[in-house]
Write an enzyme that holds these catalytic residues in place. Structure first.
Site, PDB file in Angstrom:
ATOM      1  N   LYS A  22      42.147  49.455  53.678  1.00 38.81           N
ATOM      2  CA  LYS A  22      42.425  49.953  52.313  1.00 38.81           C
ATOM      3  C   LYS A  22      42.026  48.893  51.289  1.00 38.81           C
ATOM      4  CE  LYS A  22      46.764  49.459  50.600  1.00 38.81           C
ATOM      5  NZ  LYS A  22      46.821  48.793  49.296  1.00 38.81           N
ATOM      6  N   ASN A  23      42.389  47.628  51.545  1.00 39.25           N
ATOM      7  CA  ASN A  23      42.184  46.581  50.546  1.00 39.25           C
ATOM      8  C   ASN A  23      40.748  46.072  50.496  1.00 39.25           C
ATOM      9  OD1 ASN A  23      44.782  46.931  49.791  1.00 39.25           O
ATOM     10  ND2 ASN A  23      45.571  45.092  50.774  1.00 39.25           N
ATOM     11  N   ARG A  93      48.151  49.772  41.079  1.00 36.58           N
ATOM     12  CA  ARG A  93      47.795  48.584  40.304  1.00 36.58           C
ATOM     13  C   ARG A  93      46.378  48.092  40.633  1.00 36.58           C
ATOM     14  NH1 ARG A  93      50.348  44.938  39.546  1.00 36.58           N
ATOM     15  NH2 ARG A  93      48.848  43.295  39.885  1.00 36.58           N
ATOM     16  N   CYS A 117      55.696  46.021  40.001  1.00 33.10           N
ATOM     17  CA  CYS A 117      55.960  47.021  41.037  1.00 33.10           C
ATOM     18  C   CYS A 117      57.170  46.503  41.806  1.00 33.10           C
ATOM     19  CB  CYS A 117      54.744  47.193  41.942  1.00 33.10           C
ATOM     20  SG  CYS A 117      54.551  45.841  43.079  1.00 33.10           S
ATOM     21  N   ARG A 122      53.838  40.740  39.182  1.00 33.26           N
ATOM     22  CA  ARG A 122      52.422  40.935  39.474  1.00 33.26           C
ATOM     23  C   ARG A 122      51.562  40.939  38.206  1.00 33.26           C
ATOM     24  NH1 ARG A 122      51.674  44.857  44.340  1.00 33.26           N
ATOM     25  NH2 ARG A 122      49.802  43.570  44.576  1.00 33.26           N
ATOM     26  N   PRO A 123      51.607  39.846  37.466  1.00 33.28           N
ATOM     27  CA  PRO A 123      50.784  39.750  36.259  1.00 33.28           C
ATOM     28  C   PRO A 123      49.290  39.723  36.592  1.00 33.28           C
ATOM     29  CG  PRO A 123      51.704  37.626  36.815  1.00 33.28           C
ATOM     30  CD  PRO A 123      52.318  38.615  37.766  1.00 33.28           C
ATOM     31  N   ILE A 124      48.450  39.924  35.588  1.00 25.79           N
ATOM     32  CA  ILE A 124      46.999  39.802  35.823  1.00 25.79           C
ATOM     33  C   ILE A 124      46.395  38.761  34.878  1.00 25.79           C
ATOM     34  CG2 ILE A 124      46.706  42.160  36.728  1.00 25.79           C
ATOM     35  CD1 ILE A 124      45.566  42.908  33.945  1.00 25.79           C
ATOM     36  N   LEU A 126      45.475  35.806  35.456  1.00 27.94           N
ATOM     37  CA  LEU A 126      44.343  35.048  36.025  1.00 27.94           C
ATOM     38  C   LEU A 126      43.035  35.856  35.932  1.00 27.94           C
ATOM     39  CD1 LEU A 126      46.189  33.537  39.120  1.00 27.94           C
ATOM     40  CD2 LEU A 126      45.771  32.469  36.889  1.00 27.94           C
ATOM     41  N   ASP A 305      51.635  40.800  53.695  1.00 20.41           N
ATOM     42  CA  ASP A 305      51.672  42.250  53.979  1.00 20.41           C
ATOM     43  C   ASP A 305      52.163  42.556  55.379  1.00 20.41           C
ATOM     44  OD1 ASP A 305      48.698  43.162  52.060  1.00 20.41           O
ATOM     45  OD2 ASP A 305      50.725  42.593  51.486  1.00 20.41           O
ATOM     46  N   ILE A 327      54.733  34.291  48.762  1.00 24.92           N
ATOM     47  CA  ILE A 327      53.724  34.845  47.857  1.00 24.92           C
ATOM     48  C   ILE A 327      54.351  35.669  46.738  1.00 24.92           C
ATOM     49  CG2 ILE A 327      51.675  36.336  47.704  1.00 24.92           C
ATOM     50  CD1 ILE A 327      51.080  33.886  49.353  1.00 24.92           C
ATOM     51  N   ARG A 397      50.092  55.809  51.057  1.00 25.42           N
ATOM     52  CA  ARG A 397      49.136  55.082  50.215  1.00 25.42           C
ATOM     53  C   ARG A 397      48.219  54.214  51.060  1.00 25.42           C
ATOM     54  NH1 ARG A 397      51.589  52.018  45.231  1.00 25.42           N
ATOM     55  NH2 ARG A 397      49.407  51.426  45.300  1.00 25.42           N
TER      56      ARG A 397
HETATM   57  C1  EPZ Z   1      46.402  41.896  46.998  1.00 27.16           C
HETATM   58  O1  EPZ Z   1      47.200  42.134  45.855  1.00 27.16           O
HETATM   59  C2  EPZ Z   1      46.676  43.065  47.926  1.00 27.16           C
HETATM   60  N1  EPZ Z   1      46.257  44.319  47.275  1.00 27.16           N
HETATM   61  C3  EPZ Z   1      48.165  43.110  48.273  1.00 27.16           C
HETATM   62  O2  EPZ Z   1      48.340  44.149  49.213  1.00 27.16           O
HETATM   63  C4  EPZ Z   1      48.557  41.788  48.930  1.00 27.16           C
HETATM   64  O3  EPZ Z   1      49.940  41.798  49.166  1.00 27.16           O
HETATM   65  C5  EPZ Z   1      48.202  40.625  47.996  1.00 27.16           C
HETATM   66  O4  EPZ Z   1      46.798  40.679  47.657  1.00 27.16           O
HETATM   67  C6  EPZ Z   1      48.479  39.266  48.631  1.00 27.16           C
HETATM   68  O5  EPZ Z   1      47.757  39.159  49.821  1.00 27.16           O
HETATM   69  C7  EPZ Z   1      44.940  44.618  47.245  1.00 27.16           C
HETATM   70  O6  EPZ Z   1      44.093  43.885  47.734  1.00 27.16           O
HETATM   71  C8  EPZ Z   1      44.576  45.928  46.603  1.00 27.16           C
HETATM   72  P1  EPZ Z   1      47.426  38.488  44.363  1.00 27.16           P
HETATM   73  P2  EPZ Z   1      46.955  41.238  44.524  1.00 27.16           P
HETATM   74  O7  EPZ Z   1      46.716  38.601  43.053  1.00 27.16           O
HETATM   75  O8  EPZ Z   1      45.533  40.870  44.416  1.00 27.16           O
HETATM   76  C9  EPZ Z   1      50.273  36.120  41.456  1.00 27.16           C
HETATM   77  C10 EPZ Z   1      49.319  46.048  50.102  1.00 27.16           C
HETATM   78  O9  EPZ Z   1      50.384  46.108  50.697  1.00 27.16           O
HETATM   79  N2  EPZ Z   1      49.269  36.428  40.418  1.00 27.16           N
HETATM   80  O10 EPZ Z   1      46.729  37.810  45.497  1.00 27.16           O
HETATM   81  O11 EPZ Z   1      47.588  41.969  43.389  1.00 27.16           O
HETATM   82  C11 EPZ Z   1      50.985  37.374  41.967  1.00 27.16           C
HETATM   83  O12 EPZ Z   1      52.077  37.700  41.137  1.00 27.16           O
HETATM   84  C12 EPZ Z   1      49.195  45.250  48.833  1.00 27.16           C
HETATM   85  O13 EPZ Z   1      48.247  46.561  50.516  1.00 27.16           O
HETATM   86  C13 EPZ Z   1      49.442  35.895  39.154  1.00 27.16           C
HETATM   87  O14 EPZ Z   1      50.417  35.187  38.867  1.00 27.16           O
HETATM   88  O15 EPZ Z   1      47.815  39.951  44.860  1.00 27.16           O
HETATM   89  C14 EPZ Z   1      51.404  36.967  43.357  1.00 27.16           C
HETATM   90  O16 EPZ Z   1      52.622  36.244  43.286  1.00 27.16           O
HETATM   91  C15 EPZ Z   1      50.555  44.860  48.336  1.00 27.16           C
HETATM   92  N3  EPZ Z   1      48.525  36.181  38.183  1.00 27.16           N
HETATM   93  C16 EPZ Z   1      50.290  36.015  43.818  1.00 27.16           C
HETATM   94  O17 EPZ Z   1      49.597  35.609  42.619  1.00 27.16           O
HETATM   95  C17 EPZ Z   1      47.413  36.971  38.433  1.00 27.16           C
HETATM   96  O18 EPZ Z   1      46.585  37.179  37.513  1.00 27.16           O
HETATM   97  C18 EPZ Z   1      49.278  36.679  44.745  1.00 27.16           C
HETATM   98  O19 EPZ Z   1      48.866  37.864  44.110  1.00 27.16           O
HETATM   99  C19 EPZ Z   1      47.257  37.504  39.728  1.00 27.16           C
HETATM  100  C20 EPZ Z   1      48.194  37.212  40.702  1.00 27.16           C
END
Ligand code: EPZ
Length: 417
Positions: A22-23, A93, A117, A122-124, A126, A305, A327, A397
């Protein structure tokens, strides 16, 4: 709202086939926005997040047609809209993954802020900082991110934190930027590598994907391609745990053992017997399971995950295990539901201390997010009596036909409409 009913006690035996990741599918579908030519994706998982992404791409003006064989033809010949609306983004998201491609292809993008969520804020930030460094004007207003740029220009970007979709978004944006971009402290997940491979097939010049430093030489435009999505390592890990917890004997095919190093190692530590081969794995229980501590980490560490599924396993392991979620800030919702089934778990901040082995009894439980649901299914497989899992849409999902796959290897599970 569908429910799953599981009667516990059966050993899982037989063969399961793993679906595409999926990812990996979600960023690959977003990448089709980067070219005016047709992209064909193979081995797509038929899960709701993929169907949500299809809806989103269609809203943006792309055509997306699924074939019978888990493949799809995506064609963003013209981009008719630059907006990813709130009603779509709030359900998934990962819609934020259209931000980079839209901006790179058309110079404009308006994407609803995903909002938090169940598992965290889960801010964006970055993603946004990176796009600004590439020269985009980005502002957030009325719950939307609005970005614009004549043409993005390559630069060096150092991520404060490792972010999977942040790495993917910026890698996609950089493929059409002027000059060279270097992403440092980039995510090393296999899905990032799969996306880079697809982008290079489309004519991008990306080096270093899968390592913390990724270099992208921008090009004027990208072409179409046919790309096969890698197997889903989290679905694979979920079935490994299901086979181990039921003391079963499962053959898992269409999987990629190389993507599960830390999961395999940890499960072996608990006593599960795991053999690996080309594209396949075999897991057998050996009667006893022992407690083993785990800390979730970015790849190649133990995947966050897989944490919820592992917690269910530890309720059946002899001894006390400490599970540290490093994480996300709130990813223990499954613990309270497991406790209602009889598990002994103490939450202490980012640590969950599980004392096993405790018999589990079937109960009516509620899923809170995708992987928490998987954890409850796993617990239901060994619980005494029937477990009824509500809000199964979370599971749908990210898992394709999970009850059919489990039933085909002996689980007593059915879906109540
Ligand atoms: C990806 O989410 C996956 N989703 C998630 O899988 C997975 O849990 C996660 O990576 C960690 O491996 C997809 O790939 C679609 P991150 P993502 O940005 O990219 C913080 C599932 O079950 N962060 O790596 O959203 C964030 O809050 C899902 O399939 C910021 O602070 O995760 C987290 O604490 C759930 N600012 C950490 O970084 C940002 O701009 C890692 O988040 C982005 C992230």
């Amino acid at each position: 709202m569908d429910k799953l009913r599981i009667k516990g006690g059966n050993r899982l035996q037989g063969q399961v086939r793993i679906s595409g990741a999926k990812n990996s599918a979600l960023p690959a579908m977003a990448a089709s926005l980067l070219t005016s030519q047709e992209v064909i994706l193979q081995n797509l998982p038929l899960v709701n997040d993929v169907f949500t992404t299809r809806r989103l791409l269609r809203e943006l003006g792309a055509t997306v047609e699924f074939e019978q064989d888990h493949s799809a033809r995506l064609h963003a010949q013209k981009i008719l809209s630059h907006e990813a609306p709130y009603d779509l983004v709030k359900t998934m998201r990962a819609s934020v993954l259209v931000l980079g491609p839209l901006l790179a292809r058309t110079g404009r993008a308006r994407v609803s802020l995903p909002g938090g969520c169940a598992i965290g804020a889960r801010p964006i930030n970055l993603h946004i900082n990176g796009l600004q460094k590439l020269g985009a004007i980005v502002r957030t207003a009325h719950g939307y991110v609005e970005a614009s740029a004549e043409r993005l220009s390559g630069t060096d970007i150092l991520f404060d934190k490792v972010t999977v979709t942040g790495t993917e978004n910026l890698m996609m944006a950089a493929t059409l930027a002027e000059g060279k971009t270097v992403l440092q402290n980039a995510a090393c997940e296999p899905e990032v590598g799969d996306l880079a491979e697809m982008l290079n097939e489309m004519g991008a010049h990306i080096k270093g994907a899968g390592t913390p430093e990724i270099t992208i030489e921008g090009v004027r435009e990208l072409n179409g391609t046919t790309h096969r999505i890698i197997p889903d390592r989290i679905e694979t890990g979920t079935f490994l745990i299901a086979g181990a917890i039921t003391n079963g004997d499962l053959e898992i095919v269409d999987s990629e053992p190389a993507h599960l190093g830390s999961i395999i190692q940890k499960l072996r530590d608990t006593g599960a017997q795991i053999e690996t081969g080309a594209g396949r794995m075999r897991v057998r229980g050996n009667g006893d399971l022992w407690a083993a501590d785990v800390v979730t980490k970015e790849y190649p560490g133990f995947a966050t995950d897989m944490q919820a599924q592992y917690m269910a396993l530890m309720t059946q392991a002899v001894g006390t295990s400490v599970i540290t979620e490093d994480i996300f800030e709130n990813r223990f919702m499954h613990a309270s539901e497991l406790m209602r089934m009889g598990a002994v778990i103490r939450i202490d901040g980012a640590r969950a201390i599980v004392t096993g082995k405790t018999p589990l009894s079937g109960a009516t439980v509620i899923a809170s997010d995708l992987r928490a649901s998987a954890s409850l299914v796993i617990a239901g497989l060994v619980a005494d009596g029937a477990t009824l899992i509500d809000r199964v849409y979370h599971l749908d999902r990210g898992y394709e036909k999970i009850e059919e796959k489990l039933r085909s290897v002996g689980a007593q599970i059915d879906r109540l409409k």
